[in-house]
Enzyme design. Structure first.
Site, PDB file in Angstrom:
ATOM      1  N   GLU A 182       0.975   8.353  -3.515  1.00 53.50           N
ATOM      2  CA  GLU A 182       1.953   7.924  -2.513  1.00 53.50           C
ATOM      3  C   GLU A 182       3.214   8.775  -2.585  1.00 53.50           C
ATOM      4  O   GLU A 182       3.791   9.135  -1.565  1.00 53.50           O
ATOM      5  CB  GLU A 182       2.305   6.437  -2.702  1.00 53.50           C
ATOM      6  N   HIS A 226       0.845  -1.193   0.000  1.00 55.81           N
ATOM      7  CA  HIS A 226       0.000   0.000   0.000  1.00 55.81           C
ATOM      8  C   HIS A 226       0.879   1.241   0.000  1.00 55.81           C
ATOM      9  O   HIS A 226       0.727   2.118  -0.824  1.00 55.81           O
ATOM     10  CB  HIS A 226      -0.942  -0.006   1.206  1.00 55.81           C
ATOM     11  N   HIS A 276       3.557  11.054   0.570  1.00 56.84           N
ATOM     12  CA  HIS A 276       4.507  10.460   1.530  1.00 56.84           C
ATOM     13  C   HIS A 276       5.953  10.493   1.038  1.00 56.84           C
ATOM     14  O   HIS A 276       6.871  10.706   1.818  1.00 56.84           O
ATOM     15  CB  HIS A 276       4.111   9.009   1.815  1.00 56.84           C
TER      16      HIS A 276
END
Ligand SMILES: *[C@@H]1O[C@H](CO)[C@@H](O)[C@H](O)[C@H]1NC(C)=O
Ligand SMILES: *[C@@H]1O[C@H](CO)[C@@H](O)[C@H](O)[C@H]1NC(C)=O
Ligand SMILES: *[C@@H]1O[C@H](CO)[C@@H](O)[C@H](O)[C@H]1NC(C)=O
Ligand SMILES: *[C@@H]1O[C@H](CO)[C@@H](O)[C@H](O)[C@H]1NC(C)=O
Ligand SMILES: *[C@@H]1O[C@H](CO)[C@@H](O)[C@H](O)[C@H]1NC(C)=O
Length: 355
Positions: free
Chosen positions: A195, A140, A199
């Site tokens: 992502e 993930h 992040h």
């Protein structure tokens, strides 16, 4: 004569449990004696909770209630977040220092069947792209985290996502880090873009992760080194089983040597918890460390054998579904295919109470 019958008796005593197990393995459904033992252990579990850790369980229940609903269903996972992260960003960005500092990287692997089930709960026609391979966990994300906080995130507001930076690893990305959401157009690379921008731009504070290629490649490497399916399988935990959180935790600790965080999605309608994600943590030297202190949408619960970080209900079975639940529930005719494995788990389970 006496000697003969004595030998016979001894042989009988020795083989009879195995005969039982063997006969059970020919039985298509759960044998009665097994149900009886299970009922007994359930009773034990209840009395254990009441007697020795009533306070802890109460506190745990209280903490569950304090976790905001959308977070309880797992950070990035609630569809609002996975699909458009506005709501969580707006409500939680203020908890993070503006300096974007972080302590640990959380590496999250997800169980695709549960992810898809969660989406279908909201829209029963939701399309999912599930891996063809059995027992296949996918990545993930890789999330820098400040202990006790939700983030940081979006650390570089001018960064872009460039798919070309991934050309050497794109095939492995498609396999191990796929966007399971069949509704998002593949050419958008929605998950990877999200992502990286959310992040990756924060992880980039560390040299080994300071560009897109390095960030995603690190995720692929960690999945290879810490395959959740293998770790669970080594302890006899396979898809299509019900497990206690403690059994899952024990298996993961055995395989990793470090404390992970175990995440469920809870189906409130049917009162069933599904195994959703396993998160493991790395420090800034990219070494595996305990996730202790990483309490985003989970709590820390002590039990006689250790401390588990989880959002799963500790006293409830956690389902590890082989298929998307509720869609293919006809495939259920041989529930107890491996009685010996189940027996082994049961023994482990009983050991947990008695140790
Ligand atoms: C097989 O299952 C049936 C129905 O659940 C049960 O009545 C029977 O005792 C089982 N047989 C054995 C050998 O466990
Ligand atoms: C932010 O991203 C831009 C574009 O990739 C890059 O040029 C810049 O160096 C980044 N800033 C920081 C602080 O990393
Ligand atoms: C990231 O850095 C590595 C090593 O310095 C380099 O090989 C790679 O091409 C870089 N990728 C991008 C997108 O800049
Ligand atoms: C797990 O539990 C659920 C409900 O309690 C049940 O429907 C399911 O058949 C169980 N699965 C196995 C493999 O025992
Ligand atoms: C990361 O963990 C390893 C092993 O526990 C330790 O040796 C190292 O100093 C840690 N690095 C940082 C930056 O904390």
């Amino acid at each position: 004569m006496l000697r003969k019958s004595l030998v016979f008796l001894v042989i009988l005593i020795v083989i009879s449990p195995w005969l039982l197990v063997l006969s059970a393995s020919f039985n298509q459904s759960e044998p009665e004696w097994f149900v009886a033992i299970k009922r007994k252990t359930d009773e034990l579990l209840k009395s254990f909770d009441v007697k020795t850790s009533e306070e802890k369980v109460n506190n745990a229940e209280k903490s569950y209630k304090n976790i905001p609903q959308n977070l309880f269903l797992s950070d990035e996972f609630s569809s609002s977040e996975y699909h458009d992260d506005l709501d969580i960003e707006l409500s939680f960005d203020q908890t993070v220092d503006s300096n974007n500092d972080w302590d640990l990287l959380i590496f999250t692997q997800q169980w695709p069947a549960t992810t898809c089930y969660h989406w279908r709960e909201q829209d029963k026609n939701h399309k999912c792209k599930l891996p063809n391979v059995k027992e296949f966990w996918t990545i993930h994300g890789l999330w820098p985290t400040k202990l006790g906080h939700m983030g940081p995130s979006f650390c570089n507001k001018t960064a872009n996502f460039d798919i070309n930076a991934l050309q050497d690893i794109v095939e492995r990305m498609n396999l191990f880090w796929p966007d399971l959401d069949g509704e998002s157009p593949p050419q958008d690379h929605w998950l990877w873009k999200h992502e990286w921008l959310k992040h990756g731009t924060c992880a980039a504070a560390v040299d080994q992760l300071n560009n897109e290629t390095k960030y995603f490649d690190q995720g692929l490497k960690w999945r290879e080194s810490y395959l959740i399916s293998n770790i669970l399988r080594d302890s006899g935990i396979h898809p299509d089983s019900n497990n206690t959180v403690v059994a899952l935790h024990t298996a993961l600790i055995k395989g990793l040597g470090k404390n992970p965080s175990i995440h469920c999605l809870y189906d409130g309608k049917n009162d069933i918890s599904y195994l959703a994600e396993i998160r493991i943590c790395f420090n800034k030297s990219l070494e595996l460390v305990d996730c202790d202190g990483v309490l985003r949408d989970a709590i820390s619960i002590d039990y006689p054998g250790g401390t588990v970080i989880t959002n799963c209900h500790i006293s409830q079975a956690v389902h590890y579904p082989s298929l998307v639940p509720g869609r293919h529930n006809i495939v259920n005719d041989r529930k107890w295919k491996f009685p010996i494995v189940n027996l082994y788990k049961l023994i482990q389970f009983i050991m947990w109470f008695t140790l």
